[in-house]
Enzyme design. Structure first.
Site, mmCIF file in Angstrom:
data_model
loop_
_atom_site.group_PDB
_atom_site.id
_atom_site.type_symbol
_atom_site.label_atom_id
_atom_site.label_comp_id
_atom_site.label_asym_id
_atom_site.label_seq_id
_atom_site.Cartn_x
_atom_site.Cartn_y
_atom_site.Cartn_z
ATOM 1 N N GLY A 13 0.793 -1.225 0.000
ATOM 2 C CA GLY A 13 0.000 0.000 0.000
ATOM 3 C C GLY A 13 0.820 1.268 0.000
ATOM 4 N N ILE A 14 0.454 2.198 0.875
ATOM 5 C CA ILE A 14 1.090 3.505 0.940
ATOM 6 C C ILE A 14 2.573 3.370 1.260
ATOM 7 C CG2 ILE A 14 1.161 5.678 2.215
ATOM 8 C CD1 ILE A 14 -1.896 5.327 2.642
ATOM 9 N N VAL B 179 6.053 -2.428 15.398
ATOM 10 C CA VAL B 179 6.384 -1.085 15.858
ATOM 11 C C VAL B 179 5.935 -0.810 17.282
ATOM 12 C CG1 VAL B 179 6.417 -0.087 13.536
ATOM 13 C CG2 VAL B 179 4.281 -0.087 14.859
ATOM 14 N N TYR C 210 -9.326 5.018 15.783
ATOM 15 C CA TYR C 210 -8.535 5.538 14.667
ATOM 16 C C TYR C 210 -8.444 7.057 14.735
ATOM 17 C CZ TYR C 210 -6.831 5.982 9.855
ATOM 18 O OH TYR C 210 -6.080 6.266 8.741
#
Length: 265
Positions: A17-18, A59, A156
């Site tokens: 993706g990004i 992460v 989110y």
């Protein structure tokens, strides 16, 4: 291809993706790129394609992040650009229907993750007197949720708002050191995460991943360093010209998350 880049970039969430688009663009422009994510096959595929380094890590694991950063700097050299792109979203359910641990996991990945990456990378940047941090945020940080423009995404939205403020804090704390920080929005990019959230969008409403990759590459050149701490939108802003308007943006405190109050009386 844009301006020629040099130095080392670490892109988290770079396996698809990004993140993949950003890693590919930075490598094409000349950077040595480390691609980090949890899925081995994905990061190895991207790293091979761009002659980069694959780093498998979560992460949200501080020790894993520290080891990953140490490996990148050992094998590629000091990190000049950190792109904190790794992110997740929960199922679109009202906050009270979310499983609390799943809700919190979104905040951990989207906010704690970039913090841990910056915590591991920025000290070295400060010693060298140079470096840039770019965090991939979202309009969900500030757009009115009551309009229905977004589905129920409390975790989110909260995590991305926190991320925008984290970036501004890092920029302020590092002011004058040669280290800058930016939050960017890619617009609504069609990914595994967003496909089910915005089924009503027409084809022209989706943003191409290459657009945010170009924005990140532009930031990497230093052209926007005067706007450290600001929120830049890949689709809505004419970011290629923003550096020419830095004084005006700073004077009027634009491109930032702020509270607006009614005029007294």
């Amino acid at each position: 291809m844009g301006a020629t880049l040099s130095g080392v970039a670490l892109v988290t969430g770079g396996g698809r993706g990004i993140g993949r688009a950003i890693a590919e663009r930075l490598a094409a422009d000349g950077a040595r790129v480390a691609v980090a994510a949890r899925t081995v096959a994905e990061v190895e595929t991207v790293a091979r394609a761009i002659d980069g380094l694959s780093v498998v890590l979560d992460v949200t694991d501080a020790a894993a992040v520290a080891r990953g950063v140490a490996r990148v700097e050992r094998e590629l050299g000091p990190i000049d650009l950190l792109v904190a792109n790794a992110g997740v979203a929960p199922p679109p359910l009202p906050a009270w229907e979310q499983e609390p641990r799943e809700w919190w996991r979104v905040v951990e990945v989207n906010l704690l993750g970039p913090y841990l990456c910056a915590h591991a990378v920025v000290p070295g940047m400060l010693v060298r007197g140079r470096g840039r941090v770019v965090a991939v945020a979202s309009n969900a940080a500030f757009v009115p949720l009551a309009t229905g423009a977004f589905p129920p995404i409390s975790a989110y939205a909260a995590s991305k708002a926190g991320l925008v403020r984290l970036v501004e804090a890092i920029a302020a704390e590092a002011a004058g050191t040669g280290v800058t920080a930016f939050s960017v929005s890619p617009g609504t990019v069609r990914t595994d995460m967003t496909q089910g959230m915005f089924e009503e969008l027409s084809e022209e409403d989706w943003s191409p991943p290459a657009l945010v990759a170009a924005l990140v590459a532009h930031i990497a050149t230093g052209a926007l360093d005067a706007l450290s701490g600001r929120y830049l939108h890949a689709r809505a802003d004419d970011w290629s010209a923003l550096g020419d308007h830095a004084d005006e943006i700073l004077e009027h405190d634009l491109l930032a998350l702020r509270l607006r109050r009614p005029e007294p009386g």
